[in-house]
Design a protein around this motif. Structure first.
Motif, mmCIF file in Angstrom:
data_model
loop_
_atom_site.group_PDB
_atom_site.id
_atom_site.type_symbol
_atom_site.label_atom_id
_atom_site.label_comp_id
_atom_site.label_asym_id
_atom_site.label_seq_id
_atom_site.Cartn_x
_atom_site.Cartn_y
_atom_site.Cartn_z
ATOM 1 N N VAL A 45 0.971 -1.234 -0.177
ATOM 2 C CA VAL A 45 -0.159 -0.003 -0.220
ATOM 3 C C VAL A 45 0.824 1.295 -0.103
ATOM 4 O O VAL A 45 2.009 1.320 0.628
ATOM 5 N N GLN A 47 0.660 5.016 1.267
ATOM 6 C CA GLN A 47 0.029 6.023 2.362
ATOM 7 C C GLN A 47 0.722 7.423 2.305
ATOM 8 O O GLN A 47 1.839 7.554 1.883
ATOM 9 N N LEU A 54 -4.820 5.952 2.697
ATOM 10 C CA LEU A 54 -4.264 5.172 1.398
ATOM 11 C C LEU A 54 -4.510 5.621 0.128
ATOM 12 O O LEU A 54 -5.423 6.284 0.020
#
Length: 170
Positions: A45, A47, A54
């Protein structure tokens, strides 16, 4: 995030009903929980460093599941040998508002590095043949056309281009 980014990447001719059907089958809470618990999948992910929001994600699929595309034949047996075999870059999406900021490039670099850590002998991905922006992005990352496949969204078959890193990108 998965549902929102998938919908924005669909070709214009994809109906809302087909997008919703695909999302409900493939991006449910249960499906995402499976991704996160499957040892043959790596979900990365991106961020926001300040808010923690996200902004994008990618997913690699290794093991037997990573061989589920025609690229196994396209890449050839010799190229697919190695400790990690074929690894599919199944997803690499960012929110539309961060596209063009370098976020996707950073996510892609981290994803390719994770494939290397897995010992991948070959990496492949499928991208909708009508998505010029995605195709251009992957070409800029060193991927080249390696074949085609059919990818079903809802009730419609779409033609995907199979891409793999060029010899220089490896």
């Amino acid at each position: 995030l998965a549902a929102a980014t998938f919908a924005s990447a669909c070709p214009d001719e994809t109906t809302l009903a087909d997008v919703r059907s695909h999302i409900s089958r493939n991006f449910s809470h249960a499906a995402v929980a499976h991704w996160l618990s499957d040892p043959d999948r790596d979900v990365l992910v991106l961020q926001d460093p300040v808010s923690g929001e996200l902004l994008g994600y990618s997913m690699l699929i290794a093991g037997e599941q990573g061989k589920d595309a025609p690229s196994a034949a396209v890449l050839g047996e010799g190229e697919a040998r190695g400790t990690g075999g074929l690894v599919e870059l199944s997803k690499c999406y960012t929110l539309p508002r961060v596209q063009g900021t370098g976020a996707a490039r950073r996510l892609m670099a981290a994803t390719v590095e994770q494939a290397r850590r897995r010992g991948a002998a070959a990496l492949w991905l499928g991208v909708n043949g009508h998505s010029r922006a995605a195709g251009t992005f992957y070409r800029r990352q060193g991927f080249v056309h390696a074949g085609e496949r059919i990818y079903r969204v809802g009730e419609v078959d779409h033609r995907d281009s199979i891409l793999s890193p060029s010899q220089r990108a490896r």
